[in-house]
Design an enzyme around this catalytic site. Structure first.
Site, short mmCIF file in Angstrom:
data_model
loop_
_atom_site.label_atom_id
_atom_site.label_comp_id
_atom_site.label_asym_id
_atom_site.label_seq_id
_atom_site.Cartn_x
_atom_site.Cartn_y
_atom_site.Cartn_z
N LEU A 45 0.81 -1.22 0.00
CA LEU A 45 0.00 0.00 0.00
C LEU A 45 0.84 1.27 0.00
O LEU A 45 1.89 1.34 0.63
CB LEU A 45 -0.93 0.00 1.22
CG LEU A 45 -1.88 -1.20 1.31
CD1 LEU A 45 -2.72 -1.11 2.57
CD2 LEU A 45 -2.78 -1.30 0.07
N HIS A 46 0.34 2.25 -0.72
CA HIS A 46 0.97 3.58 -0.77
C HIS A 46 -0.12 4.63 -0.57
O HIS A 46 -1.31 4.29 -0.41
CB HIS A 46 1.71 3.77 -2.10
CG HIS A 46 0.87 3.45 -3.30
ND1 HIS A 46 -0.18 4.24 -3.71
CD2 HIS A 46 0.91 2.39 -4.15
CE1 HIS A 46 -0.73 3.70 -4.78
NE2 HIS A 46 -0.11 2.57 -5.06
N GLY A 83 -1.68 6.43 -2.50
CA GLY A 83 -2.81 6.37 -3.44
C GLY A 83 -3.92 5.49 -2.87
O GLY A 83 -5.10 5.85 -2.91
N HIS A 84 -3.52 4.32 -2.32
CA HIS A 84 -4.53 3.44 -1.71
C HIS A 84 -5.17 4.13 -0.50
O HIS A 84 -6.38 4.06 -0.29
CB HIS A 84 -3.89 2.15 -1.21
CG HIS A 84 -3.31 1.28 -2.28
ND1 HIS A 84 -1.95 1.06 -2.41
CD2 HIS A 84 -3.91 0.56 -3.26
CE1 HIS A 84 -1.74 0.24 -3.42
NE2 HIS A 84 -2.90 -0.08 -3.96
N GLY A 107 -8.96 3.59 -8.01
CA GLY A 107 -8.04 4.67 -8.35
C GLY A 107 -7.98 4.88 -9.86
O GLY A 107 -7.91 3.92 -10.64
#
Ligand code: PAF
Length: 293
Positions: free
Chosen positions: A42-43, A45-46, A157
């Protein structure tokens, strides 16, 4: 303050078997369950997807499942980053309500069988062309997740733009009651679109990769004037050791290429890119509206 934090992180429910999803559905009397499907690593964006869902008042469940059926390239599947402990910490800190981390058998050996979904051109152009079977894998896993989790809303996304269009088709045909949310791409300050695959780039590679967004911005200005000359940009990217797989100007939602003669017939358009850098496949896009003059 510290205690409060610990208290809040311990509230995240961890579900590892799909039967246990029932307890969440029973607990939620109102229609407020949102699913954010992910493959982990996860980053921000998530986390942005989860946060957007949270802000809209949903009880947020994030799923983490690296879905083998959507990998057309076995080495890409092997190399896909798996960072489950770090992922859980990030989700807890972001105030996510529950995380669902099923095993392969749980997802694929139940009573739910594969569905058919006509994806039209989406299955043959761009990602559909370069990653045969990919979208079928995405559809089959999401169908199972939507059936099991029974969310009222799902969050995706925009970075995976073609996937977004596929999900809309899946919802139209099978889950008309689920609300769909598409969240804009989160970028590094350099412009590089956040992606789990970026973890496999060197710092230098990340710097090079930020050229992709610059190229998309330059091309967008041209496209709005009805001009599209991708070759110059493909050569420019080569100088940054980026090998372009495709760089296309397309209409939405079908993602079929447009040109100077017909682009004004479509309101919503996008520039879409896929390419390789340091052996890592990167994608990015820019969605825009055409102002008819
Ligand atoms: O975008 C992804 O991470 C995956 O394609 C998804 C939607 C979680 C399905 O496996």
């Amino acid at each position: 303050m510290k205690n409060l934090y610990l208290q809040s992180i311990s509230l995240m429910k961890v579900v590892t078997h799909s039967e246990d999803l029932d307890s969440i559905q029973t607990m939620l009397h109102s229609n407020t369950l949102a699913l954010v499907p992910t493959m982990g690593a996860l980053h921000d964006g998530h986390l942005q997807l989860a946060q957007t869902a949270k802000e809209l008042g949903y009880y947020v469940l994030v799923s983490i499942f690296v879905n083998p059926r959507q990998f057309n390239n076995p080495s890409d599947l092997d190399k896909y980053p798996r960072t489950i402990d770090a992922d859980k910490k990030k989700l807890e800190a972001a105030g996510v309500d529950a995380v669902f981390i099923p095993q392969l058998e749980d997802v694929y050996s139940g009573e739910i069988s594969d569905i058919t979904l006509d994806l039209g051109e989406l299955d043959t152009v761009l990602e559909g062309h370069f990653r045969p079977g990919h979208f079928d894998g995405v559809v089959q896993v999401l169908y199972r997740f939507f059936q099991k989790v029974k969310p009222q809303a799902v969050f995706f996304g925009e970075k995976d733009l073609q996937q977004c269009m596929v999900v809309k088709k899946l919802l139209n045909q099978y889950f008309a009651n689920i609300q769909y949310f598409q969240v804009p791409t989160v970028r590094e300050s350099s412009g590089l679109a956040m992606s789990s695959r970026n973890q496999r780039l060197t710092d230098f590679g990340k710097q090079q990769a930020s050229e992709i967004y610059k190229v998309l911005l330059m091309l967008k200005q041209q496209c709005q004037l009805g001009v599209f000359q991708p070759d110059t940009m493909i050569n420019l990217l080569k100088q940054f050791t980026i090998e372009t797989e495709y760089l296309a100007w397309v209409s939405l939602p079908d993602m079929v290429p447009v040109n100077a003669n017909n682009y004004k017939e479509h309101n919503q358009q996008a520039l879409v890119f896929a390419g390789y850098l340091e052996g890592v496949r990167l994608i990015d896009n820019l969605v825009f509206e055409v102002v008819n003059s």
